[in-house]
Design a protein around this motif. Structure first.
Motif, PDB file in Angstrom:
ATOM      1  N   ILE A  90       0.736  -1.239   0.008  1.00  0.00           N
ATOM      2  CA  ILE A  90      -0.096   0.178  -0.167  1.00  0.00           C
ATOM      3  C   ILE A  90       0.880   1.251   0.069  1.00  0.00           C
ATOM      4  CG2 ILE A  90      -1.660   1.397   1.067  1.00  0.00           C
ATOM      5  CD1 ILE A  90      -2.693  -1.417   2.328  1.00  0.00           C
ATOM      6  N   ALA A  91       1.785   1.257   1.003  1.00  0.00           N
ATOM      7  CA  ALA A  91       2.791   2.471   0.944  1.00  0.00           C
ATOM      8  C   ALA A  91       3.556   2.440  -0.427  1.00  0.00           C
ATOM      9  CB  ALA A  91       3.857   2.140   1.999  1.00  0.00           C
ATOM     10  N   ALA A  92       3.845   1.481  -1.278  1.00  0.00           N
ATOM     11  CA  ALA A  92       4.448   1.634  -2.292  1.00  0.00           C
ATOM     12  C   ALA A  92       3.547   2.313  -3.204  1.00  0.00           C
ATOM     13  CB  ALA A  92       4.905   0.400  -2.916  1.00  0.00           C
ATOM     14  N   THR A  93       2.130   2.250  -3.388  1.00  0.00           N
ATOM     15  CA  THR A  93       1.144   2.805  -4.314  1.00  0.00           C
ATOM     16  C   THR A  93       1.271   4.214  -4.110  1.00  0.00           C
ATOM     17  OG1 THR A  93      -0.735   2.266  -2.927  1.00  0.00           O
ATOM     18  CG2 THR A  93      -0.103   0.407  -4.592  1.00  0.00           C
ATOM     19  N   TYR A  94       1.411   4.573  -2.767  1.00  0.00           N
ATOM     20  CA  TYR A  94       1.483   6.219  -2.476  1.00  0.00           C
ATOM     21  C   TYR A  94       2.807   6.693  -2.538  1.00  0.00           C
ATOM     22  CZ  TYR A  94      -3.453   6.105  -1.059  1.00  0.00           C
ATOM     23  OH  TYR A  94      -4.694   6.170  -0.934  1.00  0.00           O
ATOM     24  N   GLY A  95       3.688   6.148  -3.010  1.00  0.00           N
ATOM     25  CA  GLY A  95       4.912   6.447  -3.434  1.00  0.00           C
ATOM     26  C   GLY A  95       6.171   6.521  -2.240  1.00  0.00           C
ATOM     27  N   LEU A  96       5.546   5.849  -1.071  1.00  0.00           N
ATOM     28  CA  LEU A  96       6.344   5.759   0.183  1.00  0.00           C
ATOM     29  C   LEU A  96       7.260   4.592   0.401  1.00  0.00           C
ATOM     30  CD1 LEU A  96       3.697   6.819   2.527  1.00  0.00           C
ATOM     31  CD2 LEU A  96       5.353   8.266   1.569  1.00  0.00           C
ATOM     32  N   VAL A  97       8.275   4.810   0.594  1.00  0.00           N
ATOM     33  CA  VAL A  97       9.564   3.540   0.616  1.00  0.00           C
ATOM     34  C   VAL A  97       9.828   3.216   2.330  1.00  0.00           C
ATOM     35  CG1 VAL A  97      12.130   2.985   0.135  1.00  0.00           C
ATOM     36  CG2 VAL A  97      10.883   4.470  -1.423  1.00  0.00           C
ATOM     37  N   ILE A  98       9.702   1.938   2.320  1.00  0.00           N
ATOM     38  CA  ILE A  98       9.808   1.396   3.869  1.00  0.00           C
ATOM     39  C   ILE A  98      11.283   1.190   3.976  1.00  0.00           C
ATOM     40  CG2 ILE A  98       9.620  -0.464   5.278  1.00  0.00           C
ATOM     41  CD1 ILE A  98       6.814  -0.961   4.151  1.00  0.00           C
ATOM     42  N   SER A  99      11.668   1.713   5.015  1.00  0.00           N
ATOM     43  CA  SER A  99      13.119   1.672   5.656  1.00  0.00           C
ATOM     44  C   SER A  99      13.385   0.130   6.125  1.00  0.00           C
ATOM     45  CB  SER A  99      13.306   2.806   6.729  1.00  0.00           C
ATOM     46  OG  SER A  99      12.767   2.524   7.846  1.00  0.00           O
ATOM     47  N   PRO A 100      14.298  -0.364   6.239  1.00  0.00           N
ATOM     48  CA  PRO A 100      14.724  -1.993   6.767  1.00  0.00           C
ATOM     49  C   PRO A 100      14.515  -1.796   8.198  1.00  0.00           C
ATOM     50  CG  PRO A 100      16.787  -0.950   5.406  1.00  0.00           C
ATOM     51  CD  PRO A 100      15.645   0.131   5.426  1.00  0.00           C
ATOM     52  N   PRO A 101      14.200  -2.977   8.800  1.00  0.00           N
ATOM     53  CA  PRO A 101      14.211  -3.092   9.959  1.00  0.00           C
ATOM     54  C   PRO A 101      15.225  -2.588  10.970  1.00  0.00           C
ATOM     55  CG  PRO A 101      13.349  -4.880   9.061  1.00  0.00           C
ATOM     56  CD  PRO A 101      13.792  -4.307   8.077  1.00  0.00           C
ATOM     57  N   ARG A 102      14.957  -2.154  12.136  1.00  0.00           N
ATOM     58  CA  ARG A 102      16.193  -1.746  12.839  1.00  0.00           C
ATOM     59  C   ARG A 102      16.546  -2.903  13.846  1.00  0.00           C
ATOM     60  NH1 ARG A 102      13.631   4.344  14.396  1.00  0.00           N
ATOM     61  NH2 ARG A 102      13.865   5.052  11.956  1.00  0.00           N
ATOM     62  N   LEU A 103      17.801  -3.436  13.786  1.00  0.00           N
ATOM     63  CA  LEU A 103      17.851  -4.603  14.514  1.00  0.00           C
ATOM     64  C   LEU A 103      18.069  -4.187  15.999  1.00  0.00           C
ATOM     65  CD1 LEU A 103      20.870  -6.219  12.485  1.00  0.00           C
ATOM     66  CD2 LEU A 103      18.402  -6.822  12.650  1.00  0.00           C
ATOM     67  N   GLY A 104      17.208  -4.973  16.692  1.00  0.00           N
ATOM     68  CA  GLY A 104      17.327  -4.981  18.466  1.00  0.00           C
ATOM     69  C   GLY A 104      16.462  -3.654  18.762  1.00  0.00           C
ATOM     70  N   MET A 105      15.756  -3.140  17.825  1.00  0.00           N
ATOM     71  CA  MET A 105      14.810  -2.086  18.272  1.00  0.00           C
ATOM     72  C   MET A 105      13.626  -2.251  19.024  1.00  0.00           C
ATOM     73  SD  MET A 105      12.876   0.945  16.326  1.00  0.00           S
ATOM     74  CE  MET A 105      11.530   2.108  17.261  1.00  0.00           C
ATOM     75  N   LYS A 106      13.433  -1.955  20.264  1.00  0.00           N
ATOM     76  CA  LYS A 106      12.134  -2.433  20.945  1.00  0.00           C
ATOM     77  C   LYS A 106      11.077  -1.365  21.126  1.00  0.00           C
ATOM     78  CE  LYS A 106      14.440  -5.942  23.600  1.00  0.00           C
ATOM     79  NZ  LYS A 106      14.841  -6.665  24.420  1.00  0.00           N
ATOM     80  N   ASP A 107      10.019  -1.627  21.234  1.00  0.00           N
ATOM     81  CA  ASP A 107       8.715  -0.710  21.486  1.00  0.00           C
ATOM     82  C   ASP A 107       8.539  -0.149  22.940  1.00  0.00           C
ATOM     83  OD1 ASP A 107       7.198  -2.632  22.987  1.00  0.00           O
ATOM     84  OD2 ASP A 107       6.158  -2.930  21.235  1.00  0.00           O
ATOM     85  N   VAL A 108       7.854   0.690  23.239  1.00  0.00           N
ATOM     86  CA  VAL A 108       7.642   0.997  24.809  1.00  0.00           C
ATOM     87  C   VAL A 108       7.234  -0.007  25.637  1.00  0.00           C
ATOM     88  CG1 VAL A 108       6.943   3.346  23.981  1.00  0.00           C
ATOM     89  CG2 VAL A 108       5.255   1.952  24.374  1.00  0.00           C
TER      90      VAL A 108
ATOM     91  N   GLU B 269      10.564  -6.410  20.751  1.00  0.00           N
ATOM     92  CA  GLU B 269      11.133  -6.230  19.517  1.00  0.00           C
ATOM     93  C   GLU B 269      10.241  -5.886  18.433  1.00  0.00           C
ATOM     94  OE1 GLU B 269      14.815  -7.852  16.838  1.00  0.00           O
ATOM     95  OE2 GLU B 269      14.482  -8.883  18.691  1.00  0.00           O
ATOM     96  N   VAL B 270      10.770  -4.646  17.790  1.00  0.00           N
ATOM     97  CA  VAL B 270       9.847  -4.160  16.534  1.00  0.00           C
ATOM     98  C   VAL B 270      10.654  -4.864  15.291  1.00  0.00           C
ATOM     99  CG1 VAL B 270       9.220  -2.257  15.202  1.00  0.00           C
ATOM    100  CG2 VAL B 270       9.150  -2.067  17.601  1.00  0.00           C
ATOM    101  N   ASN B 271      10.147  -5.820  14.556  1.00  0.00           N
ATOM    102  CA  ASN B 271      10.937  -6.576  13.748  1.00  0.00           C
ATOM    103  C   ASN B 271      10.535  -6.266  12.243  1.00  0.00           C
ATOM    104  OD1 ASN B 271       8.559  -7.842  13.456  1.00  0.00           O
ATOM    105  ND2 ASN B 271       9.282  -9.855  14.347  1.00  0.00           N
ATOM    106  N   HIS B 272       9.731  -5.146  12.015  1.00  0.00           N
ATOM    107  CA  HIS B 272       9.492  -4.849  10.632  1.00  0.00           C
ATOM    108  C   HIS B 272       9.903  -3.648  10.189  1.00  0.00           C
ATOM    109  CE1 HIS B 272       6.439  -1.867  11.976  1.00  0.00           C
ATOM    110  NE2 HIS B 272       6.324  -2.381  12.863  1.00  0.00           N
ATOM    111  N   GLY B 273       9.917  -3.275   8.942  1.00  0.00           N
ATOM    112  CA  GLY B 273      10.340  -1.738   8.295  1.00  0.00           C
ATOM    113  C   GLY B 273       9.480  -0.828   8.661  1.00  0.00           C
ATOM    114  N   PHE B 274      10.164   0.462   8.426  1.00  0.00           N
ATOM    115  CA  PHE B 274       9.220   1.601   8.867  1.00  0.00           C
ATOM    116  C   PHE B 274       8.570   2.377   7.672  1.00  0.00           C
ATOM    117  CE2 PHE B 274      11.637   1.883  13.075  1.00  0.00           C
ATOM    118  CZ  PHE B 274      10.804   0.884  13.595  1.00  0.00           C
ATOM    119  N   ILE B 275       7.320   2.686   7.541  1.00  0.00           N
ATOM    120  CA  ILE B 275       6.963   3.399   6.647  1.00  0.00           C
ATOM    121  C   ILE B 275       6.951   5.191   7.001  1.00  0.00           C
ATOM    122  CG2 ILE B 275       4.593   4.061   5.263  1.00  0.00           C
ATOM    123  CD1 ILE B 275       3.597   1.307   5.910  1.00  0.00           C
TER     124      ILE B 275
END
Length: 168
Positions: free
Chosen positions: A104-122, A126-132
């Motif tokens: 969906i992001a791609a159809t809107y011209g947005l590029v997902i960044s790669p997952p950040r290894l070891g990043m954790k949420d609040v 661990e957050v194991n997906h890329g970021f829109i």
């Protein structure tokens, strides 16, 4: 990135509202009125939490203006079920959709960044997906993009979106 005046891509997506899964249809939402599609990096992270909370707090005003809100992230549906029902964030007031593959992001011209290894949420998970990238589109009932913004603070996205839908 798509711009003001462009036709917004119509999509369907697995989504959650108040912890309940369903298939969100952009086509059906547009038949009711304007749609605010806001892309955000990840549930349970600082700015995204503030943005979701602000949309939940203002939901009745969006509804009064005839608008539908749909949040879209790379989170899987299980994570979104929890986030959508959480009283501190979406509070069961609007839907959030999973775009785990970034289609969906791609159809809107947005590029997902790669997952950040070891990043954790609040919550320490661990957050194991890329970021829109945080980008908001206000789409008129005719399917055309009325406004797009990405550089403001998360809560400013909500305030600007509301002002725009009220003016439609």
């Amino acid at each position: 990135m798509l711009a003001k005046g462009d036709v917004a891509p119509v999509f369907t997506a697995q989504a959650s509202l108040a912890g309940n899964e369903f298939n969100f249809s952009m086509k059906k939402a547009l038949a009711k009125g304007p749609v605010v599609v806001y892309f955000y990096p990840s549930a349970y992270t600082g700015g995204c939490d503030a943005e979701a909370h602000a949309f939940a707090e203002m939901k009745e005003k969006f509804t009064a203006a005839g608008a539908t809100i749909i949040g879209v992230s790379g989170d899987d549906i299980k994570r979104l079920n929890t986030f959508s029902a959480d009283p501190e964030y979406c509070a069961g007031k609007f839907a959030v959709a999973s775009d785990a593959e970034g289609k969906i992001a791609a159809t809107y011209g947005l590029v997902i960044s790669p997952p950040r290894l070891g990043m954790k949420d609040v919550r320490g998970i661990e957050v194991n997906h890329g970021f829109i990238p945080r980008t908001t589109y206000v789409i008129g009932k005719d399917g055309k993009i009325v406004a797009v913004f990405s550089s403001e603070t998360p809560t400013a996205h909500v305030e600007k979106s509301l002002a725009i839908v009220k003016a439609l």
